[in-house]
Design a protein around this motif. Structure first.
Motif, PDB file in Angstrom:
ATOM      1  N   LYS A  35       0.823  -1.202   0.000  1.00  0.00           N
ATOM      2  CA  LYS A  35       0.000   0.000   0.000  1.00  0.00           C
ATOM      3  C   LYS A  35       0.862   1.259   0.000  1.00  0.00           C
ATOM      4  O   LYS A  35       0.460   2.301  -0.518  1.00  0.00           O
ATOM      5  N   LEU A  36       2.063   1.151   0.571  1.00  0.00           N
ATOM      6  CA  LEU A  36       2.962   2.300   0.673  1.00  0.00           C
ATOM      7  C   LEU A  36       3.933   2.412  -0.497  1.00  0.00           C
ATOM      8  O   LEU A  36       4.636   3.424  -0.614  1.00  0.00           O
ATOM      9  N   THR A  37       3.972   1.410  -1.362  1.00  0.00           N
ATOM     10  CA  THR A  37       4.972   1.356  -2.434  1.00  0.00           C
ATOM     11  C   THR A  37       5.053   2.639  -3.268  1.00  0.00           C
ATOM     12  O   THR A  37       6.163   3.121  -3.551  1.00  0.00           O
ATOM     13  N   PRO A  38       3.936   3.244  -3.673  1.00  0.00           N
ATOM     14  CA  PRO A  38       4.044   4.460  -4.501  1.00  0.00           C
ATOM     15  C   PRO A  38       4.783   5.609  -3.808  1.00  0.00           C
ATOM     16  O   PRO A  38       5.283   6.514  -4.480  1.00  0.00           O
ATOM     17  N   LYS A  39       4.840   5.576  -2.470  1.00  0.00           N
ATOM     18  CA  LYS A  39       5.460   6.665  -1.722  1.00  0.00           C
ATOM     19  C   LYS A  39       6.868   6.342  -1.225  1.00  0.00           C
ATOM     20  O   LYS A  39       7.551   7.228  -0.704  1.00  0.00           O
ATOM     21  N   LEU A  40       7.291   5.090  -1.383  1.00  0.00           N
ATOM     22  CA  LEU A  40       8.563   4.658  -0.788  1.00  0.00           C
ATOM     23  C   LEU A  40       9.756   5.409  -1.350  1.00  0.00           C
ATOM     24  O   LEU A  40      10.764   5.584  -0.655  1.00  0.00           O
ATOM     25  N   HIS A  41       9.687   5.833  -2.594  1.00  0.00           N
ATOM     26  CA  HIS A  41      10.810   6.530  -3.231  1.00  0.00           C
ATOM     27  C   HIS A  41      10.662   8.047  -3.130  1.00  0.00           C
ATOM     28  O   HIS A  41      11.417   8.790  -3.769  1.00  0.00           O
ATOM     29  N   GLN A  42       9.702   8.493  -2.345  1.00  0.00           N
ATOM     30  CA  GLN A  42       9.495   9.926  -2.135  1.00  0.00           C
ATOM     31  C   GLN A  42       9.281  10.191  -0.641  1.00  0.00           C
ATOM     32  O   GLN A  42       8.292  10.800  -0.232  1.00  0.00           O
ATOM     33  N   LEU A  43      10.235   9.740   0.162  1.00  0.00           N
ATOM     34  CA  LEU A  43      10.078   9.839   1.609  1.00  0.00           C
ATOM     35  C   LEU A  43      10.081  11.286   2.089  1.00  0.00           C
ATOM     36  O   LEU A  43       9.415  11.609   3.073  1.00  0.00           O
ATOM     37  N   GLN A  44      10.818  12.150   1.420  1.00  0.00           N
ATOM     38  CA  GLN A  44      10.830  13.545   1.841  1.00  0.00           C
ATOM     39  C   GLN A  44       9.461  14.188   1.683  1.00  0.00           C
ATOM     40  O   GLN A  44       9.054  15.013   2.502  1.00  0.00           O
ATOM     41  N   GLN A  45       8.741  13.801   0.648  1.00  0.00           N
ATOM     42  CA  GLN A  45       7.395  14.336   0.433  1.00  0.00           C
ATOM     43  C   GLN A  45       6.355  13.589   1.267  1.00  0.00           C
ATOM     44  O   GLN A  45       5.260  14.100   1.500  1.00  0.00           O
ATOM     45  N   ASN A  46       6.701  12.356   1.711  1.00  0.00           N
ATOM     46  CA  ASN A  46       5.765  11.520   2.458  1.00  0.00           C
ATOM     47  C   ASN A  46       6.451  10.940   3.702  1.00  0.00           C
ATOM     48  O   ASN A  46       6.612   9.725   3.832  1.00  0.00           O
ATOM     49  N   PRO A  47       6.868  11.781   4.642  1.00  0.00           N
ATOM     50  CA  PRO A  47       7.641  11.304   5.786  1.00  0.00           C
ATOM     51  C   PRO A  47       6.869  10.362   6.710  1.00  0.00           C
ATOM     52  O   PRO A  47       7.472   9.613   7.477  1.00  0.00           O
ATOM     53  N   GLU A  48       5.524  10.369   6.635  1.00  0.00           N
ATOM     54  CA  GLU A  48       4.728   9.483   7.492  1.00  0.00           C
ATOM     55  C   GLU A  48       4.933   8.011   7.128  1.00  0.00           C
ATOM     56  O   GLU A  48       4.638   7.115   7.931  1.00  0.00           O
TER      57      GLU A  48
END
Length: 293
Positions: free
Chosen positions: A129-142
Motif C-alpha cells: 500500500k505504501l509502495t508508490p510513496k517509498l521513493h518519495q520519503l521527503q514528500q511523504n515522511p509518514e
C-alpha cells in the motif's frame, strides 16, 4: 508543556532513584541543544526501519498492581527496510513465568505470548500500500512511521506518536555520547503523524487514565557507531496525595537495550515461526497497522 517541578527532569529525582540510577552525566559546556527533540525521536524511528543490522539484549523492570515484573530478552534486526527481526523474551512476576516471541520475515509478523493465540500482521500488504510513496520519503515522511511494525521500531513509533517531546540535553553514559529527551502525553498530533488505528489509539491516551504513564524519558545514542539507538526508556506516572493533587512523578517502568552490536549473524530460521501445535486459532491484526487512505 513543561513538567517543571514534577520531578522527571534530565537528572532523576530522589523518589525515582530507588528504581533507576541516574543515566546521564551532562556536558557542562553545553548541556542544552537546540535540536527539536521530536525530530530526534522521528529520526530514531527512521534509523530503526532503514538503518543497518543490529542486535541487543533487552531488560525491562516494571511495577504493576504493587508487583514487580521483570522481562529479559534478545532482539536482532536486519534493518535496511526489510522489516525482518526476531525478539524473544521471558517475563517473570512472582511465581509466574511467561515466554514470548515476536518475529517477522518481512511478509508476516507473528506475536505470541505463552500459549495464547498468535497474533499476525500482514506486513507485505502494508508495504504494498505504501509502495508508490517509498521513493518519495521527503514528500511523504509518514511512510517511515507506517513501516515501523514490531520490535524496537514500533516502540519508537509509539513513543513519537504518544508523547510531545519538549526537552533535550546532550550527555554521556559510560563514555557513550547520548541525547536524553523528556516528553509528556500529547494534546495534539505531531507535525508528521501516522494515520493507522495504532497511531490514533496512541493519541487517544489521556492523562486521566489512572495508572498509565503520563511522561517519559528517552535516551538515544548520538555516536556514529549507534546513531539514535534507544539505550533506555523510563516511563512515569503522576504521584498524587490523599486529596488527589499531583505531587510529582514516579517511575513505573524502565526498558534498557544493552550491549548493542552491528556485527550480527542471521540464519534463515531466525525469521521463521511455527505456532504451537496446541494452538487452534489465530488473531489477525493487520487492520491495526493499515494506513488510512
Amino acid at each position: 508543556m513543561s513538567c517543571g517541578g514534577m520531578g522527571i527532569g534530565l537528572v532523576l529525582s530522589q523518589d525515582a532513584s530507588a528504581v533507576v540510577a541516574p543515566l546521564v552525566a551532562s556536558n557542562s559546556k553545553s548541556p542544552r541543544v537546540t535540536t527539536d527533540p521530536n525530530v530526534l525521536v522521528y529520526n530514531a524511528v527512521q534509523q530503526a526501519v532503514f538503518g543497518p543490522p543490529i542486535a541487543a539484549k533487552v531488560y525491562q523492570q516494571s511495577l504493576a498492581y504493587g508487583q514487580q515484573v521483570i522481562l529479559s530478552g534478545e532482539y536482532k534486526s536486519v534493518g535496511s527496510g526489510t522489516g525482518q527481526f526476531r525478539y524473544t523474551a521471558r517475563l517473570s512476576s512472582g511465581e509466574t513465568t511467561l515466554d514470548s516471541v515476536q518475529v517477522s520475515d518481512g511478509r508476516l509478523m507473528y506475536t505470541q505470548v505463552d500459549k495464547q493465540p498468535p497474533r499476525i500482521v500482514n506486513v507485505e500488504k502494508i508495504r504494498e500500500k505504501l509502495t508508490p510513496k517509498l521513493h518519495q520519503l521527503q514528500q511523504n515522511p509518514e511512510v517511515v512511521l507506517h513501516l515501523a511494525v514490531g520490535g524496537h521500531a514500533e516502540l519508537l513509533r509509539n513513543l513519537y506518536q504518544r508523547y510531545h517531546w519538549y526537552e533535550v540535553a546532550e550527555g554521556t553514559i559510560s563514555g557513550v555520547d547520548v541525547w536524553q529527551l523528556v516528553g509528556q502525553l500529547r494534546t495534539e498530533p505531531p507535525r508528521i503523524a501516522g494515520t493507522a488505528r495504532l497511531d490514533r489509539e496512541n493519541l487517544a491516551v489521556q492523562p486521566q487514565n489512572e495508572g498509565l504513564p503520563t511522561a517519559v524519558r528517552l535516551t538515544l545514542g548520538r555516536s556514529a557507531s549507534f546513531p539514535y539507538f534507544p539505550y533506555s526508556v523510563v516511563y512515569f506516572r503522576v504521584k498524587k496525595d490523599k486529596e488527589g493533587k499531583a505531587q510529582g512523578h514516579v517511575p513505573v517502568s524502565v526498558i534498557k537495550y544493552n550491549d548493542p552490536t552491528s556485527n550480527v549473524t542471521f540464519q534463515e530460521s531466525d525469521f521463521l515461526y511455527r505456532p504451537d501445535a496446541s494452538t487452534d486459532k489465530t488473531i489477525w491484526e493487520t487492520d491495526l497497522y493499515d494506513p488510512a487512505p
